[in-house]
Motif scaffolding. Sequence first.
Motif, PDB file in Angstrom:
ATOM      1  N   ALA A 266       0.837  -1.200   0.000  1.00  0.00           N
ATOM      2  CA  ALA A 266       0.000   0.000   0.000  1.00  0.00           C
ATOM      3  C   ALA A 266       0.870   1.248   0.000  1.00  0.00           C
ATOM      4  N   LYS A 267       0.433   2.290  -0.697  1.00  0.00           N
ATOM      5  CA  LYS A 267       1.138   3.562  -0.670  1.00  0.00           C
ATOM      6  C   LYS A 267       0.996   4.173   0.721  1.00  0.00           C
ATOM      7  N   SER A 268       2.053   4.839   1.171  1.00  0.00           N
ATOM      8  CA  SER A 268       2.062   5.381   2.522  1.00  0.00           C
ATOM      9  C   SER A 268       2.021   6.904   2.507  1.00  0.00           C
TER      10      SER A 268
ATOM     11  N   GLU B  50       3.860  -1.879   3.222  1.00  0.00           N
ATOM     12  CA  GLU B  50       3.663  -0.519   2.749  1.00  0.00           C
ATOM     13  C   GLU B  50       4.870  -0.103   1.920  1.00  0.00           C
TER      14      GLU B  50
END
Length: 315
Positions: A52-54, A122
């Motif tokens: 997931a993008k953080s 992430e």
Amino acid sequence: MLIRRGGGIPSSEITPHSLYLRRREFLTGAAAFAFAGPLGSGPAAAAGMQAAKSPFSTTEKPTPLSDVKSYNNFYEFGPGKADPAANADALTTAPWRVSVEGLAARPGEFDLEDFMKPYALEERIYRMRCVEGWSMVVPWVGFPLAEVLKKAEPLGAAKFVAFESLSRPEEMPGQRGLFQLLDWPYVEGLRLDEAMHPLTILAVGLYGEALPNQNGAPLRLVVPWKYGFKSIKSIVRIRLVEKQPPTSWNKQAAGEYGFYSNVNPNVDHPRWSQATERRIGEGGLFAKRRPTLMFNGYAEEVASLYSGMNLQKLF
């Protein structure tokens, strides 16, 4: 007292003076003996990682993958920047076990797959600043160290976290021979509140692929507001302890490498300025230098950890 020095980073970029002298001994003595041949099955194949993008990521342009993989300090594989990429393919990263121990209610020893399983990956695009005066921007893949420590349930006496890297001379040429650059295994440490900070991660990949051996496979620490040598590679042991643990570079040269090693443009290394840095991938040795940011640009997030501390003394 640290003294500000003018001028740029020396072209040797920059092996500490004591290691420079020992490296000369190493090179002089190299003809007298030969390294043993590599053992093991070689590195694990790079695999795509879903992450997931953080919101903690910087918007700065990442350093090209080729530079991230080819320009490294990883003394277990040799003292030169190109040595890790040249030699780390001998490292066997599977199977891999990680122990979490010390002052914890739930210690344990885990296969890497089981160690990673509870945590969502992430992508964290972080600045990385080397104490030698160069920098990168790296898209790491990993998970917060805080989640690991919470699962271990630190006891009240735990004040620090100690880390230990792999010691395997048969696969790490920098760990064998007559002239050793550091004491092995490589060790590092953080204060517990630093380790629990949301920015501190354990990385298992970069650029969406499994962590290359030369970048610390299969598991490394990333603490983006500290100089890069704090982000220990190829971790095999994490311990919760009461007292400040020893760290490899501080043992080697305490006057040059403090326990905290926060990026600080106002506290120079005794032999060079930390006021500016050279970004890898932006024109080589003659690239325009950029100002070093306090805490590597993460001051808003982490400055409160050091409220009231004398950062000139506790460098």
